[in-house]
Each structure stands twice: as C-alpha cells, then as structure tokens.
Design a protein around this motif. Sequence first.
Motif, mmCIF file in Angstrom:
data_model
loop_
_atom_site.group_PDB
_atom_site.id
_atom_site.type_symbol
_atom_site.label_atom_id
_atom_site.label_comp_id
_atom_site.label_asym_id
_atom_site.label_seq_id
_atom_site.Cartn_x
_atom_site.Cartn_y
_atom_site.Cartn_z
ATOM 1 N N VAL A 1 -14.648 -19.607 12.226
ATOM 2 C CA VAL A 1 -16.079 -19.722 11.421
ATOM 3 C C VAL A 1 -16.772 -18.603 10.983
ATOM 4 C CG1 VAL A 1 -18.165 -21.048 11.062
ATOM 5 C CG2 VAL A 1 -16.376 -22.020 11.695
ATOM 6 N N ALA A 2 -17.013 -17.353 11.685
ATOM 7 C CA ALA A 2 -17.929 -16.330 11.505
ATOM 8 C C ALA A 2 -19.105 -16.511 11.255
ATOM 9 C CB ALA A 2 -16.724 -15.752 10.248
ATOM 10 N N ASP A 3 -20.138 -16.249 9.949
ATOM 11 C CA ASP A 3 -20.803 -16.015 9.583
ATOM 12 C C ASP A 3 -21.000 -17.024 8.638
ATOM 13 O OD1 ASP A 3 -22.041 -14.146 11.917
ATOM 14 O OD2 ASP A 3 -21.500 -12.741 10.548
ATOM 15 N N ARG A 4 -20.272 -17.816 7.865
ATOM 16 C CA ARG A 4 -20.201 -18.831 7.083
ATOM 17 C C ARG A 4 -21.578 -19.074 7.934
ATOM 18 N NH1 ARG A 4 -16.217 -19.541 3.378
ATOM 19 N NH2 ARG A 4 -17.668 -20.804 2.633
ATOM 20 N N ALA A 5 -21.950 -19.904 8.296
ATOM 21 C CA ALA A 5 -23.091 -21.080 8.785
ATOM 22 C C ALA A 5 -22.774 -21.381 10.108
ATOM 23 C CB ALA A 5 -21.883 -22.274 8.119
ATOM 24 N N PRO A 6 -24.210 -21.646 10.705
ATOM 25 C CA PRO A 6 -24.209 -21.351 12.278
ATOM 26 C C PRO A 6 -24.040 -22.674 13.059
ATOM 27 C CG PRO A 6 -26.020 -21.602 10.968
ATOM 28 C CD PRO A 6 -25.101 -22.324 9.966
ATOM 29 N N THR A 7 -23.327 -21.819 14.299
ATOM 30 C CA THR A 7 -22.014 -22.680 14.921
ATOM 31 C C THR A 7 -22.989 -22.749 16.915
ATOM 32 O OG1 THR A 7 -20.887 -20.723 15.965
ATOM 33 C CG2 THR A 7 -20.596 -22.012 13.786
ATOM 34 N N VAL A 8 -22.889 -24.659 16.694
ATOM 35 C CA VAL A 8 -22.983 -24.958 18.411
ATOM 36 C C VAL A 8 -21.520 -25.283 18.732
ATOM 37 C CG1 VAL A 8 -24.633 -26.338 19.811
ATOM 38 C CG2 VAL A 8 -25.534 -24.747 17.305
ATOM 39 N N VAL A 9 -21.735 -24.716 20.459
ATOM 40 C CA VAL A 9 -20.932 -25.560 20.948
ATOM 41 C C VAL A 9 -21.398 -25.897 22.415
ATOM 42 C CG1 VAL A 9 -19.174 -24.094 20.420
ATOM 43 C CG2 VAL A 9 -20.404 -23.208 22.304
ATOM 44 N N TYR A 10 -21.211 -26.998 22.751
ATOM 45 C CA TYR A 10 -22.649 -27.615 23.973
ATOM 46 C C TYR A 10 -21.210 -28.353 25.077
ATOM 47 C CZ TYR A 10 -22.076 -32.437 23.311
ATOM 48 O OH TYR A 10 -22.122 -34.238 22.859
ATOM 49 N N GLU B 1 -25.048 -11.280 22.457
ATOM 50 C CA GLU B 1 -23.306 -10.783 22.603
ATOM 51 C C GLU B 1 -22.105 -11.644 22.664
ATOM 52 O OE1 GLU B 1 -23.828 -7.953 20.403
ATOM 53 O OE2 GLU B 1 -26.079 -7.998 20.601
ATOM 54 N N HIS B 2 -22.737 -12.503 23.280
ATOM 55 C CA HIS B 2 -21.142 -13.486 23.774
ATOM 56 C C HIS B 2 -20.884 -14.175 22.377
ATOM 57 C CE1 HIS B 2 -19.376 -16.995 25.769
ATOM 58 N NE2 HIS B 2 -19.621 -16.278 27.277
ATOM 59 N N SER B 3 -19.386 -13.869 22.374
ATOM 60 C CA SER B 3 -18.931 -14.358 22.026
ATOM 61 C C SER B 3 -19.100 -16.025 20.865
ATOM 62 C CB SER B 3 -17.223 -14.549 22.387
ATOM 63 O OG SER B 3 -17.186 -15.397 23.216
ATOM 64 N N GLN B 4 -19.866 -16.966 21.798
ATOM 65 C CA GLN B 4 -19.893 -17.869 21.788
ATOM 66 C C GLN B 4 -21.597 -17.589 21.551
ATOM 67 O OE1 GLN B 4 -17.776 -20.501 24.781
ATOM 68 N NE2 GLN B 4 -17.674 -22.126 22.558
ATOM 69 N N GLY B 5 -22.278 -16.953 21.363
ATOM 70 C CA GLY B 5 -23.839 -16.414 21.299
ATOM 71 C C GLY B 5 -24.409 -16.737 22.413
ATOM 72 N N ALA B 6 -25.946 -17.194 21.728
ATOM 73 C CA ALA B 6 -27.217 -17.067 22.858
ATOM 74 C C ALA B 6 -27.102 -19.084 23.467
ATOM 75 C CB ALA B 6 -28.860 -16.941 21.863
ATOM 76 N N PRO B 7 -27.921 -18.529 24.656
ATOM 77 C CA PRO B 7 -27.796 -20.158 25.329
ATOM 78 C C PRO B 7 -28.998 -20.410 25.135
ATOM 79 C CG PRO B 7 -27.950 -17.859 27.167
ATOM 80 C CD PRO B 7 -27.759 -17.565 25.587
ATOM 81 N N GLY B 8 -28.899 -22.049 25.784
ATOM 82 C CA GLY B 8 -29.699 -22.708 24.913
ATOM 83 C C GLY B 8 -30.605 -24.093 26.030
ATOM 84 N N LEU C 1 -28.878 -30.249 29.036
ATOM 85 C CA LEU C 1 -27.371 -30.625 27.877
ATOM 86 C C LEU C 1 -27.345 -28.729 27.949
ATOM 87 C CD1 LEU C 1 -26.574 -33.285 25.356
ATOM 88 C CD2 LEU C 1 -25.620 -32.769 27.641
ATOM 89 N N PHE C 2 -26.655 -27.710 28.295
ATOM 90 C CA PHE C 2 -26.233 -26.232 27.975
ATOM 91 C C PHE C 2 -25.130 -26.897 27.162
ATOM 92 C CE2 PHE C 2 -23.689 -22.738 27.851
ATOM 93 C CZ PHE C 2 -25.310 -21.259 28.549
ATOM 94 N N TYR C 3 -26.032 -25.879 25.834
ATOM 95 C CA TYR C 3 -25.573 -25.207 24.837
ATOM 96 C C TYR C 3 -25.596 -23.740 24.366
ATOM 97 C CZ TYR C 3 -30.041 -24.379 22.413
ATOM 98 O OH TYR C 3 -30.779 -24.599 21.797
ATOM 99 N N MET C 4 -24.532 -22.915 23.172
ATOM 100 C CA MET C 4 -24.397 -21.858 22.937
ATOM 101 C C MET C 4 -24.421 -21.880 21.185
ATOM 102 S SD MET C 4 -22.459 -19.611 25.757
ATOM 103 C CE MET C 4 -23.559 -18.695 25.199
ATOM 104 N N ARG C 5 -25.716 -20.832 20.805
ATOM 105 C CA ARG C 5 -25.134 -21.023 19.414
ATOM 106 C C ARG C 5 -25.134 -19.707 18.662
ATOM 107 N NH1 ARG C 5 -28.921 -20.512 14.720
ATOM 108 N NH2 ARG C 5 -29.104 -22.271 13.582
ATOM 109 N N ARG C 6 -24.129 -19.692 17.847
ATOM 110 C CA ARG C 6 -23.965 -18.430 16.875
ATOM 111 C C ARG C 6 -25.010 -18.758 15.997
ATOM 112 N NH1 ARG C 6 -19.339 -15.085 16.903
ATOM 113 N NH2 ARG C 6 -19.611 -14.437 15.500
ATOM 114 N N PRO C 7 -25.070 -17.133 15.437
ATOM 115 C CA PRO C 7 -26.737 -17.460 13.859
ATOM 116 C C PRO C 7 -25.405 -17.545 13.138
ATOM 117 C CG PRO C 7 -26.599 -15.377 14.639
ATOM 118 C CD PRO C 7 -25.471 -15.730 15.710
ATOM 119 N N GLY C 8 -25.465 -18.016 11.597
ATOM 120 C CA GLY C 8 -24.740 -17.814 10.533
ATOM 121 C C GLY C 8 -26.119 -17.648 8.890
ATOM 122 N N ALA C 9 -24.656 -17.885 8.326
ATOM 123 C CA ALA C 9 -26.044 -18.354 6.979
ATOM 124 C C ALA C 9 -27.162 -18.901 6.550
ATOM 125 C CB ALA C 9 -25.134 -18.880 5.402
ATOM 126 N N PRO C 10 -28.252 -19.080 6.558
ATOM 127 C CA PRO C 10 -29.701 -20.164 7.148
ATOM 128 C C PRO C 10 -29.567 -21.067 6.292
ATOM 129 C CG PRO C 10 -30.187 -18.140 6.104
ATOM 130 C CD PRO C 10 -28.429 -18.050 5.817
#
Length: 292
Positions: A62-71, A11-18, A28-37
């Motif tokens: 970018v919303a749900d148009r694509a998966p996004t990853v920040v780290y 539910e975090h605005s930047q997605g799930a951690p990994g 390296l810590f990152y967060m990933r939001r899902p998007g169109a597969p």
Amino acid sequence: MGGPRSGAEVEHSQGAPGTATTRDGRELFYMRRPGAPDAPTVVFESGLAASRSYWAPAQVAVADRAPTVVYDRSGLGRSAPDGHPRTLQRLAADLGDLLDHLGPGPFVLVGHSWGGPIVRIAAAANPARIAGLVLLDHTDEACDLFFHPSVRRAEKIGQAISSLLARLGLLAFAHRDLLAPLPDDAKAEMRAEGFTVGTIRTRAAELASVVADMTALRDDPLDPLDVPVTVISAGRTSTGMNARIRAALNASHEHRAEQHRLGRHVYAPNSGHLVPTGDPELVAAEIHRMLP
C-alpha cells in the motif's frame, strides 16, 4: 498505553508501535505506517490465530498512499488476553474500540478469513466512518458447507495437531511457507510470537462459538453497506480446502459481493487461502481502488 511512539522504532516495516485500550481495560497492540493524511486509514484484521505480522507484505505494498494499521487481537502477538468468551460480537467490539482510539475515520477495513465477518460486523455498527471493505477469502455464512459436521471434525483435528506442534516448538517450521514472504523484521516477530501454545489456546477460544456466531449472521443478516466492497477469492486449493470446498466458498463470496450496490468480486489466481502473503500486490491494488 497511548499512541504510536517515534524514533528508531518507526523504521520497522510495519511502522511505529502503539496500544489502544478496550472498554474493559485490555490493551491491544498495534503498529501504524504513515501515509497521505487526506486518505482513509486502512486497518487490517487477521484470520484465526494470526498476529499482525503476516500483513507486512500487503501493508508495504500500500506504501504511502494511505495510513495503515495492523494489530493483534486479544491473546495474540503482544496484546493482552481476554478472560471472556471470544465471540464474534466481542471480537468486532474490540475492533470498534481500536477504531475509536485511532480517530473519527474514515476507515477502509481489510479482513482475511475469520477477519471477514469481524470487519463486516464492526462496519455495520458504525457505517458512517467506513469508506470501504476488502474481504480476503473470508468466512461467509452463505457457504452451506461451513456448517457441515465434517468441517467441525477437521477443525478439531487441526487444533490438536497445532497444539502438539506448538508444544514441541515445531509449529513455525510447519508454517514456513507463510513466513517466507515476510520482511525480516516481521518474520522474526511472527516466528517468536505467532506459534506459541498461548496462540493456539486463543485459536480454540475463538473457534468455540464459530457455529453459533455464523448461524446468527445467517439468520439475522447485516444490512448491506453503501460503500465499495471488494471480495477476493483464492484461485487455488490449499490445505483443508479441496476443490469442492473451494468452489462452495467462492460461490458464497460472489453472493456476498452481489449483496452490495458497490460490490466487486475478484480472484487471486495464483494464491491459496493465504491471500495476504500469496498475492499482496492484488490486495494493495484493491485497497488503492478505494482511496482518493
């Protein structure tokens, strides 16, 4: 270690951690939001001393148009520090390790400021998995002013001031304009993690080889990529970037776009150097241009 976790953390605005492990064992810590597969994964690379958190407005746009990853690069945010010199090649190799962990691609790489040369080098190392680049007011070796001694003096002064403010616990207050546009969760994390003494030490480590790294790029240019490359220049002056510096930097951005067959140069007219928070909708629009 491992991939993104599920549950309430999603539910975090930047997605799930990994976490992703580098070739020499750093996490390296990152967060990933899902998007169109079926869309490329969009991976964001930060500027000097910046953690994942300031990408939140662009990532959400970018919303749900694509998966996004920040780290977080090593020594920033929640990523483990690195005991080796933080050269540009090493930073790009770390990004390459993250991409390996995320899968075969394709990827759209988005780099702000010092993140620009990082994503360019990482893309050149494995161009087959790159669907596009978006460079946000990036550091470019074509800007002759970048090599002037006055820039080095300004960097040293900025480093000393930032170090003092971090020790006094005032650095977050000094950057309150950067924090203001962030969602509450990203804002809280950046306030807690992004303005520490350790962050400023990491900044110094990355600055240590900047001139040598950029000289190497200037003297041995990267091959142009045959993918869409958008370069976004700030339209306004900002701290440390007066009108003369801004004009020189924007000219280098135009030059960089011209080196690519599918290059495009645009302006963020209402933003200074911090384009990710100054005009996240424009950033998202240029990313969307590269998606199916």
